[in-house]
Design a protein around this motif. Structure first.
Motif, short mmCIF file in Angstrom:
data_model
loop_
_atom_site.label_atom_id
_atom_site.label_comp_id
_atom_site.label_asym_id
_atom_site.label_seq_id
_atom_site.Cartn_x
_atom_site.Cartn_y
_atom_site.Cartn_z
N ALA A 166 -2.46 28.53 21.68
CA ALA A 166 -3.56 28.98 20.91
C ALA A 166 -4.25 27.83 20.33
N VAL A 167 -5.41 27.46 20.25
CA VAL A 167 -5.94 26.23 19.51
C VAL A 167 -6.82 27.00 18.42
N ALA A 168 -6.34 26.93 17.20
CA ALA A 168 -7.02 27.54 16.18
C ALA A 168 -7.22 26.63 15.02
N PHE A 169 -6.64 25.35 14.85
CA PHE A 169 -6.77 24.73 13.74
C PHE A 169 -6.98 23.29 14.14
N GLY A 170 -7.80 22.59 13.47
CA GLY A 170 -7.95 20.95 13.90
C GLY A 170 -6.62 20.08 13.42
N ASP A 171 -5.56 20.47 13.81
CA ASP A 171 -4.52 19.44 13.73
C ASP A 171 -4.44 18.37 14.88
N SER A 229 -3.45 20.39 18.24
CA SER A 229 -4.55 21.38 18.72
C SER A 229 -5.77 20.57 19.24
N LEU A 230 -5.94 19.26 18.64
CA LEU A 230 -7.01 18.65 19.31
C LEU A 230 -6.69 17.90 20.57
N ARG A 231 -5.30 17.39 20.74
CA ARG A 231 -4.77 16.77 21.96
C ARG A 231 -4.58 18.04 22.97
N MET A 236 -8.54 8.89 14.72
CA MET A 236 -8.29 8.61 16.07
C MET A 236 -9.01 9.62 17.15
N ASP A 237 -9.47 9.01 18.33
CA ASP A 237 -10.19 10.07 19.30
C ASP A 237 -8.92 10.87 19.99
N ASN A 238 -8.37 11.83 19.42
CA ASN A 238 -7.18 12.66 19.83
C ASN A 238 -7.92 13.37 21.18
N GLY A 288 -6.15 11.10 9.35
CA GLY A 288 -6.08 12.41 9.78
C GLY A 288 -6.97 12.94 10.56
N GLU A 289 -6.67 14.13 11.40
CA GLU A 289 -7.38 14.61 12.26
C GLU A 289 -8.53 15.90 11.79
#
Length: 341
Positions: free
Chosen positions: A183-188, A191-193, A154-156, A141-142
């Protein structure tokens, strides 16, 4: 086992060594035992083996879903690597809910496996410690999950930068982000991509237009299809699409065909995951290969190390697989752009 031993003219211990894949048995003897096994229809009793030796030969793969391309391919790759070491993989669906994930970690269920591989969606590091998992375990998982278990990721961000940079080099300037986060607020994953998409634009000195970012629900073909129709209905101009999964990218390709836009001449498309189906779309889909085979090998290596069969036990921490871009027909090259294709 005794019946097989009498049939083959060997000891029960020799039969045990053969069916468990242990070395030290002559090729001729091994063949004779295997032929006796086939004639008598012998099958090891998994429950008896577990009670007697404490080992089932099974690795539990606990994932949110089993009908999405990524987890199906992960199970296949992990199964192939595990089989080479004498294990088989059993996949369990958790549903990505707290109840489902805690249920999968119930001691009586975990005890059926020699090791577990889990992709937790809801549970955090505290939950995993409280579960008191007494089996070798590797997390996927991320999200960062500090704790006692190794974590393969994985390197998202890096993979998304590769995809976006490729589109920018090929002349795209208005790249739709299908499945991203405004809005990038969580490391899912999304958001990472999305971070990788934004970083590539920033490195190129190009401002991101949030109207190009379409949030979706499940990253299915239908989600990708509906995202393109929404952009089209709102008259949002775009000359490329970076789609966060290959499944959704296939829906994007279908929608673009339905609204009369050519790929890659009018709109270039890049997916993520390198699903096997990506090589059979029309046109073939350019996508990010997140290192699935390398991750499967690393997962099994880490599990074996925890059982004592693979060298020094690994410490906790993140292991990140290297992503690469697989360029196919759905994007243009810089040479294509220069030649006016």
């Amino acid at each position: 086992m005794s019946d097989v031993a009498r049939e083959a003219g060997v000891s029960p211990m020799t039969v045990s060594n053969v069916v468990n894949g242990r070395p030290g048995v002559k090729a001729e003897t091994r063949q004779r035992v295997l032929e006796a096994v086939e004639r008598l229809g012998y099958r090891p009793n998994a429950t008896a083996r577990l009670l007697r030796g404490g080992r089932s030969g099974a690795i539990g793969l606990l994932v949110p879903d089993v009908d999405t391309g990524y987890y199906a391919h992960l199970a296949a790759r992990l199964g192939a690597v595990a089989e080479a070491h004498g294990y088989h993989v059993v996949t369990e669906r958790t549903g990505g809910t707290r109840e489902g994930e805690l249920g999968a970690l119930y001691p009586a269920r975990v005890a059926a496996y020699d090791a577990i591989v889990m992709s937790p969606v809801v549970l955090d590091a505290g939950d995993l410690r409280a579960a008191r998992i007494e089996r070798p375990c590797v997390l996927l998982g991320e999200r960062p999950l500090p704790g006692p278990f190794p974590h393969v990721m994985m390197d998202n961000i890096g993979g998304s930068m590769l995809a976006t940079e490729h589109l920018l080099r090929a002349g795209a300037r208005r790249i739709a982000l299908v499945g991203g986060r405004r809005a990038v607020a969580f490391g899912d994953m999304a958001s990472l991509r999305s971070v990788g998409y934004r970083r590539a634009h920033g490195d190129a000195g190009i401002e991101v237009d949030d109207d190009l970012i379409v949030e979706v629900g499940s990253y299915s073909m239908r989600d990708g299809y509906d995202a393109v129709l929404a952009l089209h209905a709102e008259q949002v101009d775009f000359d490329a699409a970076f789609v966060l999964t290959d499944a959704a990218a296939m829906g994007v390709l279908r929608a673009l065909a339905d609204i009369g836009r050519r790929v890659p001449q009018d709109v270039q498309v890049v997916g993520f995951d390198n699903d096997a189906e990506a090589d059979f779309t029309i046109p073939r889909l350019t996508t990010v290969e997140p290192g699935n085979d390398a991750m499967a090998r690393e997962i099994v290596r880490l599990l074996l190390a925890q059982t004592g069969d693979g060298g020094r036990p690994p410490g906790p921490g993140d292991r990140v697989a290297e992503a690469r871009l697989v360029v196919r027909e759905s994007t243009l090259s810089a040479r294509d752009v220069r030649s006016g294709r």
